[in-house]
Design a protein around this motif. Sequence first.
Motif, PDB file in Angstrom:
ATOM      1  N   LEU A 151      29.964   7.042  30.006  1.00 27.61           N
ATOM      2  CA  LEU A 151      28.963   6.677  31.000  1.00 27.61           C
ATOM      3  C   LEU A 151      28.564   5.216  30.822  1.00 27.61           C
ATOM      4  CD1 LEU A 151      27.069   8.196  33.036  1.00 27.61           C
ATOM      5  CD2 LEU A 151      25.444   8.398  31.146  1.00 27.61           C
ATOM      6  N   GLU A 152      28.621   4.472  31.942  1.00 28.83           N
ATOM      7  CA  GLU A 152      28.150   3.076  31.924  1.00 28.83           C
ATOM      8  C   GLU A 152      26.659   3.090  32.220  1.00 28.83           C
ATOM      9  OE1 GLU A 152      29.861   0.087  31.737  1.00 28.83           O
ATOM     10  OE2 GLU A 152      31.789   1.071  31.323  1.00 28.83           O
ATOM     11  N   VAL A 153      25.845   2.647  31.287  1.00 23.95           N
ATOM     12  CA  VAL A 153      24.416   2.529  31.594  1.00 23.95           C
ATOM     13  C   VAL A 153      24.054   1.042  31.624  1.00 23.95           C
ATOM     14  CG1 VAL A 153      23.878   4.759  30.524  1.00 23.95           C
ATOM     15  CG2 VAL A 153      23.530   2.677  29.221  1.00 23.95           C
ATOM     16  N   PRO A 154      23.046   0.668  32.416  1.00 23.69           N
ATOM     17  CA  PRO A 154      22.677  -0.751  32.482  1.00 23.69           C
ATOM     18  C   PRO A 154      22.385  -1.263  31.074  1.00 23.69           C
ATOM     19  CG  PRO A 154      21.384   0.546  34.028  1.00 23.69           C
ATOM     20  CD  PRO A 154      22.138   1.521  33.189  1.00 23.69           C
ATOM     21  N   ALA A 155      22.901  -2.433  30.782  1.00 19.64           N
ATOM     22  CA  ALA A 155      22.829  -2.960  29.412  1.00 19.64           C
ATOM     23  C   ALA A 155      21.391  -3.144  28.944  1.00 19.64           C
ATOM     24  CB  ALA A 155      23.564  -4.294  29.365  1.00 19.64           C
ATOM     25  N   LEU A 156      21.040  -2.478  27.881  1.00 17.77           N
ATOM     26  CA  LEU A 156      19.745  -2.693  27.235  1.00 17.77           C
ATOM     27  C   LEU A 156      20.004  -2.868  25.750  1.00 17.77           C
ATOM     28  CD1 LEU A 156      17.156  -0.176  28.783  1.00 17.77           C
ATOM     29  CD2 LEU A 156      17.304  -2.629  29.098  1.00 17.77           C
ATOM     30  N   ALA A 157      19.962  -4.115  25.329  1.00 17.48           N
ATOM     31  CA  ALA A 157      20.270  -4.397  23.911  1.00 17.48           C
ATOM     32  C   ALA A 157      19.013  -4.191  23.064  1.00 17.48           C
ATOM     33  CB  ALA A 157      20.808  -5.812  23.765  1.00 17.48           C
ATOM     34  N   ILE A 158      18.460  -3.003  23.182  1.00 19.10           N
ATOM     35  CA  ILE A 158      17.228  -2.667  22.458  1.00 19.10           C
ATOM     36  C   ILE A 158      17.600  -1.669  21.373  1.00 19.10           C
ATOM     37  CG2 ILE A 158      14.924  -1.658  22.680  1.00 19.10           C
ATOM     38  CD1 ILE A 158      14.954  -2.286  25.620  1.00 19.10           C
ATOM     39  N   SER A 159      17.040  -1.835  20.193  1.00 17.85           N
ATOM     40  CA  SER A 159      17.219  -0.835  19.139  1.00 17.85           C
ATOM     41  C   SER A 159      15.878  -0.611  18.450  1.00 17.85           C
ATOM     42  CB  SER A 159      18.258  -1.297  18.122  1.00 17.85           C
ATOM     43  OG  SER A 159      17.752  -2.409  17.402  1.00 17.85           O
ATOM     44  N   SER A 160      15.762   0.521  17.791  1.00 18.73           N
ATOM     45  CA  SER A 160      14.543   0.793  17.019  1.00 18.73           C
ATOM     46  C   SER A 160      14.387  -0.228  15.909  1.00 18.73           C
ATOM     47  CB  SER A 160      14.598   2.204  16.424  1.00 18.73           C
ATOM     48  OG  SER A 160      14.733   3.163  17.432  1.00 18.73           O
ATOM     49  N   SER A 161      15.523  -0.631  15.303  1.00 21.39           N
ATOM     50  CA  SER A 161      15.454  -1.642  14.229  1.00 21.39           C
ATOM     51  C   SER A 161      14.806  -2.925  14.758  1.00 21.39           C
ATOM     52  CB  SER A 161      16.840  -2.018  13.717  1.00 21.39           C
ATOM     53  OG  SER A 161      17.638  -0.907  13.570  1.00 21.39           O
ATOM     54  N   TYR A 162      15.224  -3.310  15.962  1.00 23.95           N
ATOM     55  CA  TYR A 162      14.677  -4.531  16.579  1.00 23.95           C
ATOM     56  C   TYR A 162      13.170  -4.380  16.810  1.00 23.95           C
ATOM     57  CZ  TYR A 162      13.990  -8.062  20.271  1.00 23.95           C
ATOM     58  OH  TYR A 162      13.531  -9.107  21.024  1.00 23.95           O
ATOM     59  N   LEU A 163      12.763  -3.213  17.293  1.00 22.83           N
ATOM     60  CA  LEU A 163      11.331  -2.990  17.531  1.00 22.83           C
ATOM     61  C   LEU A 163      10.552  -3.026  16.216  1.00 22.83           C
ATOM     62  CD1 LEU A 163      12.351  -2.102  20.392  1.00 22.83           C
ATOM     63  CD2 LEU A 163      10.468  -0.468  20.384  1.00 22.83           C
ATOM     64  N   ARG A 164      11.093  -2.378  15.192  1.00 22.76           N
ATOM     65  CA  ARG A 164      10.386  -2.373  13.891  1.00 22.76           C
ATOM     66  C   ARG A 164      10.210  -3.802  13.386  1.00 22.76           C
ATOM     67  NH1 ARG A 164      14.112   1.894  12.948  1.00 22.76           N
ATOM     68  NH2 ARG A 164      15.350   0.582  11.558  1.00 22.76           N
ATOM     69  N   GLU A 165      11.270  -4.585  13.547  1.00 21.57           N
ATOM     70  CA  GLU A 165      11.216  -5.964  13.069  1.00 21.57           C
ATOM     71  C   GLU A 165      10.181  -6.762  13.867  1.00 21.57           C
ATOM     72  OE1 GLU A 165      12.441  -6.914  10.325  1.00 21.57           O
ATOM     73  OE2 GLU A 165      11.683  -8.961  10.643  1.00 21.57           O
ATOM     74  N   ARG A 166      10.129  -6.531  15.161  1.00 27.17           N
ATOM     75  CA  ARG A 166       9.147  -7.256  15.978  1.00 27.17           C
ATOM     76  C   ARG A 166       7.716  -6.898  15.551  1.00 27.17           C
ATOM     77  NH1 ARG A 166      10.702 -10.145  20.332  1.00 27.17           N
ATOM     78  NH2 ARG A 166       8.652  -9.968  21.275  1.00 27.17           N
ATOM     79  N   VAL A 167       7.476  -5.629  15.283  1.00 29.18           N
ATOM     80  CA  VAL A 167       6.121  -5.240  14.843  1.00 29.18           C
ATOM     81  C   VAL A 167       5.801  -5.948  13.532  1.00 29.18           C
ATOM     82  CG1 VAL A 167       4.628  -3.330  14.152  1.00 29.18           C
ATOM     83  CG2 VAL A 167       6.271  -2.996  15.988  1.00 29.18           C
ATOM     84  N   ARG A 168       6.768  -5.950  12.633  1.00 25.73           N
ATOM     85  CA  ARG A 168       6.541  -6.605  11.318  1.00 25.73           C
ATOM     86  C   ARG A 168       6.235  -8.083  11.473  1.00 25.73           C
ATOM     87  NH1 ARG A 168      10.966  -2.977   9.373  1.00 25.73           N
ATOM     88  NH2 ARG A 168       9.741  -1.250   8.578  1.00 25.73           N
ATOM     89  N   GLN A 169       6.825  -8.693  12.513  1.00 27.40           N
ATOM     90  CA  GLN A 169       6.605 -10.125  12.752  1.00 27.40           C
ATOM     91  C   GLN A 169       5.372 -10.369  13.628  1.00 27.40           C
ATOM     92  OE1 GLN A 169       8.898 -12.544  11.704  1.00 27.40           O
ATOM     93  NE2 GLN A 169      10.334 -11.083  10.823  1.00 27.40           N
ATOM     94  N   GLY A 170       4.690  -9.284  14.012  1.00 33.89           N
ATOM     95  CA  GLY A 170       3.510  -9.429  14.865  1.00 33.89           C
ATOM     96  C   GLY A 170       3.848  -9.765  16.303  1.00 33.89           C
ATOM     97  N   GLN A 171       5.071  -9.459  16.743  1.00 34.01           N
ATOM     98  CA  GLN A 171       5.486  -9.798  18.110  1.00 34.01           C
ATOM     99  C   GLN A 171       5.294  -8.614  19.060  1.00 34.01           C
ATOM    100  OE1 GLN A 171       9.418 -10.950  17.055  1.00 34.01           O
ATOM    101  NE2 GLN A 171       8.881 -13.103  16.815  1.00 34.01           N
ATOM    102  N   SER A 172       5.212  -8.925  20.324  1.00 29.41           N
ATOM    103  CA  SER A 172       4.936  -7.914  21.352  1.00 29.41           C
ATOM    104  C   SER A 172       6.090  -6.928  21.548  1.00 29.41           C
ATOM    105  CB  SER A 172       4.692  -8.649  22.674  1.00 29.41           C
ATOM    106  OG  SER A 172       4.777  -7.754  23.750  1.00 29.41           O
TER     107      SER A 172
END
Length: 225
Positions: free
Chosen positions: A176-197
Motif C-alpha cells: 500500500l502506498e500511503v502519503p509520505a509521512l517521515a514521522i517516527s516515535s523516536s523523532y517525537l521523543r527526541e523533540r520532546v527532550r529538546q523542548g520542541q513542539s
Amino acid sequence: MSELPRQDLPLLGADPTRTYRLGIMGGTFDPIHNGHLVTAEQARCALDLDVVLFMPAGNPAFKQDRSVTNPEDRYSMTLLATSDNPLFLASRYEVDREGVTYTVDTLQRLRDTYPKNVEIYFITGADAIVDIITWRDAARLATLAKLVGATRPGYDLDRARSVLAGSDIAFDVRYLEVPALAISSSYLRERVRQGQSLRYLTPDSVIGYINKHHLYPSVQGEARP
Ligand code: ATP
Ligand code: MG
C-alpha cells in the motif's frame, strides 16, 4: 493465555452471508503519531476494513534494548488518539498480558475469537514487514492473518517485496502506498527532550497527555515549555 477483553473488540461476523475485515495496527506507540493514524486510515479505505484495532504492545519482544514507556501510558495515548474515529478502536489485550508480547499469540487469540467470515489484516510499515519473517512462529502467523505493508519514507517497499517473496513462508501480502509521512516515535521523543513542539505530528490530546504526565524528560531533567 489471558482472554481478550471483550469490551475492546468490535462485534464482527454476525451475518454469515458476508465477509468482514478486521485491521490490526500493532506497535509500541511510544508515542502514537500521525504516521500511524494515516497508515491505518489509508489501509482501512484501500482494503475496505470494517474496523482498525490499535494494539499497543505490552513488553515488545524486539524493543528490549531501550526503556519503553509504561504500557498504561502508551495505551492511554492510543485511546486518546483514536477516540474521535468510530472505526478505530484501542485494545488493552497486550498491555494487560504478563511477559514478552508476541504478535502471533495475539493474532491466534483473535482468530480463535472470530468466526471464519472475519478476515484479519495485520498492518505494518515497510520497515516492520521485513522483520516479520524473523518473528516467532512466522509460518503460523502467515496462516492467521493477511499482511498489509505500507510505504514509509526511508524504507524501501521493493526490498520488502523481495524479502517476503524470497521467504519459504507463503505470506498473503498487500502493498500500500500511503502519503509520505517521515514521522517516527523516536523523532517525537527526541523533540520532546529538546523542548520542541509536537504540534501537527500527533493529535493535540496526545501532546496534552505527554505534557501532563511529563513523558520523555530530557536526560538532564531540564524544564520544558
Ligand atoms: P520507533 O521510532 O520508536 O520505532 P515508530 O514510529 O517506528 O517508533 P512503532 O510503534 O515502532 O512506531 O511502529 C508501529 C507500526 O507503525 C510499524 O508497523 C511501523 O512500521 C508503522 N509506522 C510507524 N510510523 C510510520 C510511518 N510514518 N509511516 C508508515 N508506517 C509507520
Ligand atoms: Mg519502529
